[in-house]
Design a protein around this motif. Structure first.
Motif, PDB file in Angstrom:
ATOM      1  N   UNK A 141      45.749  -0.887 -19.640  1.00 55.14           N
ATOM      2  CA  UNK A 141      44.415  -0.873 -19.056  1.00 55.14           C
ATOM      3  C   UNK A 141      44.566  -0.915 -17.539  1.00 55.14           C
ATOM      4  N   UNK A 142      44.296   0.206 -16.869  1.00 52.60           N
ATOM      5  CA  UNK A 142      44.417   0.266 -15.417  1.00 52.60           C
ATOM      6  C   UNK A 142      43.264  -0.483 -14.768  1.00 52.60           C
ATOM      7  N   UNK A 143      43.588  -1.273 -13.748  1.00 49.65           N
ATOM      8  CA  UNK A 143      42.561  -1.963 -12.971  1.00 49.65           C
ATOM      9  C   UNK A 143      41.967  -0.945 -12.007  1.00 49.65           C
ATOM     10  N   UNK A 144      40.641  -0.857 -11.999  1.00 45.71           N
ATOM     11  CA  UNK A 144      39.922   0.093 -11.151  1.00 45.71           C
ATOM     12  C   UNK A 144      38.860  -0.660 -10.355  1.00 45.71           C
ATOM     13  N   UNK A 145      38.094   0.077  -9.566  1.00 49.00           N
ATOM     14  CA  UNK A 145      36.904  -0.528  -8.996  1.00 49.00           C
ATOM     15  C   UNK A 145      35.760  -0.313  -9.991  1.00 49.00           C
ATOM     16  N   UNK A 173      35.379   3.151 -11.382  1.00 51.54           N
ATOM     17  CA  UNK A 173      36.498   3.777 -12.065  1.00 51.54           C
ATOM     18  C   UNK A 173      37.543   4.384 -11.155  1.00 51.54           C
ATOM     19  N   UNK A 174      37.431   4.147  -9.838  1.00 50.12           N
ATOM     20  CA  UNK A 174      38.417   4.677  -8.896  1.00 50.12           C
ATOM     21  C   UNK A 174      39.674   3.813  -8.908  1.00 50.12           C
ATOM     22  N   UNK A 175      40.828   4.473  -8.860  1.00 53.47           N
ATOM     23  CA  UNK A 175      42.098   3.757  -8.832  1.00 53.47           C
ATOM     24  C   UNK A 175      42.738   3.925  -7.467  1.00 53.47           C
ATOM     25  N   UNK A 176      43.545   2.989  -7.028  1.00 53.57           N
ATOM     26  CA  UNK A 176      43.787   1.703  -7.661  1.00 53.57           C
ATOM     27  C   UNK A 176      42.663   0.723  -7.363  1.00 53.57           C
ATOM     28  N   UNK A 177      42.448  -0.186  -8.294  1.00 53.61           N
ATOM     29  CA  UNK A 177      41.490  -1.256  -8.104  1.00 53.61           C
ATOM     30  C   UNK A 177      42.215  -2.525  -7.698  1.00 53.61           C
ATOM     31  N   UNK A 178      41.491  -3.626  -7.707  1.00 53.06           N
ATOM     32  CA  UNK A 178      42.055  -4.906  -7.301  1.00 53.06           C
ATOM     33  C   UNK A 178      41.731  -5.961  -8.345  1.00 53.06           C
ATOM     34  N   UNK A 179      42.725  -6.758  -8.686  1.00 45.99           N
ATOM     35  CA  UNK A 179      42.506  -7.945  -9.506  1.00 45.99           C
ATOM     36  C   UNK A 179      42.344  -9.104  -8.531  1.00 45.99           C
ATOM     37  N   UNK A 180      41.131  -9.597  -8.383  1.00 51.23           N
ATOM     38  CA  UNK A 180      40.828 -10.650  -7.428  1.00 51.23           C
ATOM     39  C   UNK A 180      41.057 -12.015  -8.060  1.00 51.23           C
ATOM     40  N   UNK A 229      41.754 -14.330 -12.826  1.00 57.98           N
ATOM     41  CA  UNK A 229      41.853 -13.024 -12.204  1.00 57.98           C
ATOM     42  C   UNK A 229      40.685 -12.219 -12.756  1.00 57.98           C
ATOM     43  N   UNK A 230      39.924 -11.600 -11.869  1.00 58.18           N
ATOM     44  CA  UNK A 230      38.733 -10.863 -12.285  1.00 58.18           C
ATOM     45  C   UNK A 230      38.734  -9.479 -11.650  1.00 58.18           C
ATOM     46  N   UNK A 231      37.996  -8.572 -12.247  1.00 59.31           N
ATOM     47  CA  UNK A 231      37.875  -7.219 -11.727  1.00 59.31           C
ATOM     48  C   UNK A 231      37.355  -6.285 -12.796  1.00 59.31           C
ATOM     49  N   UNK A 232      37.797  -5.038 -12.732  1.00 61.40           N
ATOM     50  CA  UNK A 232      37.369  -4.013 -13.686  1.00 61.40           C
ATOM     51  C   UNK A 232      38.599  -3.269 -14.203  1.00 61.40           C
ATOM     52  N   UNK A 233      38.553  -2.887 -15.472  1.00 60.54           N
ATOM     53  CA  UNK A 233      39.587  -2.044 -16.063  1.00 60.54           C
ATOM     54  C   UNK A 233      38.922  -0.836 -16.705  1.00 60.54           C
ATOM     55  N   UNK A 255      35.023  -1.405 -17.626  1.00 59.27           N
ATOM     56  CA  UNK A 255      34.422  -2.673 -18.045  1.00 59.27           C
ATOM     57  C   UNK A 255      34.990  -3.821 -17.204  1.00 59.27           C
ATOM     58  N   UNK A 256      34.225  -4.892 -17.024  1.00 66.32           N
ATOM     59  CA  UNK A 256      34.741  -6.043 -16.282  1.00 66.32           C
ATOM     60  C   UNK A 256      35.759  -6.819 -17.120  1.00 66.32           C
ATOM     61  N   UNK A 257      36.644  -7.550 -16.432  1.00 64.22           N
ATOM     62  CA  UNK A 257      37.588  -8.417 -17.129  1.00 64.22           C
ATOM     63  C   UNK A 257      37.664  -9.768 -16.442  1.00 64.22           C
ATOM     64  N   UNK A 258      38.040 -10.770 -17.226  1.00 63.57           N
ATOM     65  CA  UNK A 258      38.407 -12.098 -16.747  1.00 63.57           C
ATOM     66  C   UNK A 258      39.692 -12.472 -17.459  1.00 63.57           C
ATOM     67  N   UNK A 259      40.720 -12.807 -16.691  1.00 62.29           N
ATOM     68  CA  UNK A 259      42.025 -13.146 -17.233  1.00 62.29           C
ATOM     69  C   UNK A 259      42.420 -14.527 -16.704  1.00 62.29           C
TER      70      UNK A 259
END
Length: 154
Positions: free
Chosen positions: A133-137, A140-147, A103-107, A84-88
């Motif tokens: 909650x792991x950040x993914x792309x 769902x691939x890890x590792x993702x990025x928190x942009x 900070x935005x991305x997917x977890x 799911x997408x996140x905004x922090x």
């Protein structure tokens, strides 16, 4: 001279997933941190190795247990295993700026559903659950990025 603006522990803007009203989870969370650790990867590329290895960003989230249909606990229960997408926004602003970015991305919500219940107490304190909650792309691939999203400033 006052120095840079500090992040205070009384503000937060936090979205996980797409909800009909973009539910801000600040009223349900008691602790939220975005952390990074060395990624545990099966395939270390030469680029990863030359840059010192990959990093895995993740959230540690402590939140109140609630069976309400709109609660974060229920969201995690119903979306176990999903990306799911996140905004922090640790400074609590709803719109990102250069000085107060989001900070935005997917977890990925863990497949193991959140805990329910806890120890007996005399007073009416509520139970909490904790999740990593792991950040993914987006796939769902890890590792993702928190942009870091700095939005636009007037």
């Amino acid at each position: 001279m006052s120095g840079p603006a500090r992040i205070r522990g009384n503000k937060l803007y936090l979205l996980f997933g797409e909800t009909p009203d973009n539910t801000d989870r600040k009223c349900e969370t008691t602790a939220v941190t975005l952390e990074h650790e060395d990624a545990d990867t099966d395939t270390l590329t030469f680029c990863d190795a030359s840059e010192g290895g990959a990093a895995q960003p993740f959230f540690d989230v402590t939140f109140v247990q609630s069976l309400d249909s709109t609660s974060f606990w229920r969201f995690c229960w119903e979306h176990a295993g999903e990306v799911v997408p996140f905004t922090y926004a640790p400074q609590g602003n709803a719109e990102p700026t250069t000085e107060q970015p989001h900070f935005i991305g997917f977890v990925q919500i863990p497949k193991a559903r959140p805990t329910i219940g806890g120890e007996a107490v005399v007073a009416g304190t509520g139970f909490t659950s904790e999740l990593r909650l792991d950040v993914t792309d987006a796939d769902g691939n890890k590792p993702g990025v928190a942009t870091m999203d700095e939005g636009t400033t007037p």
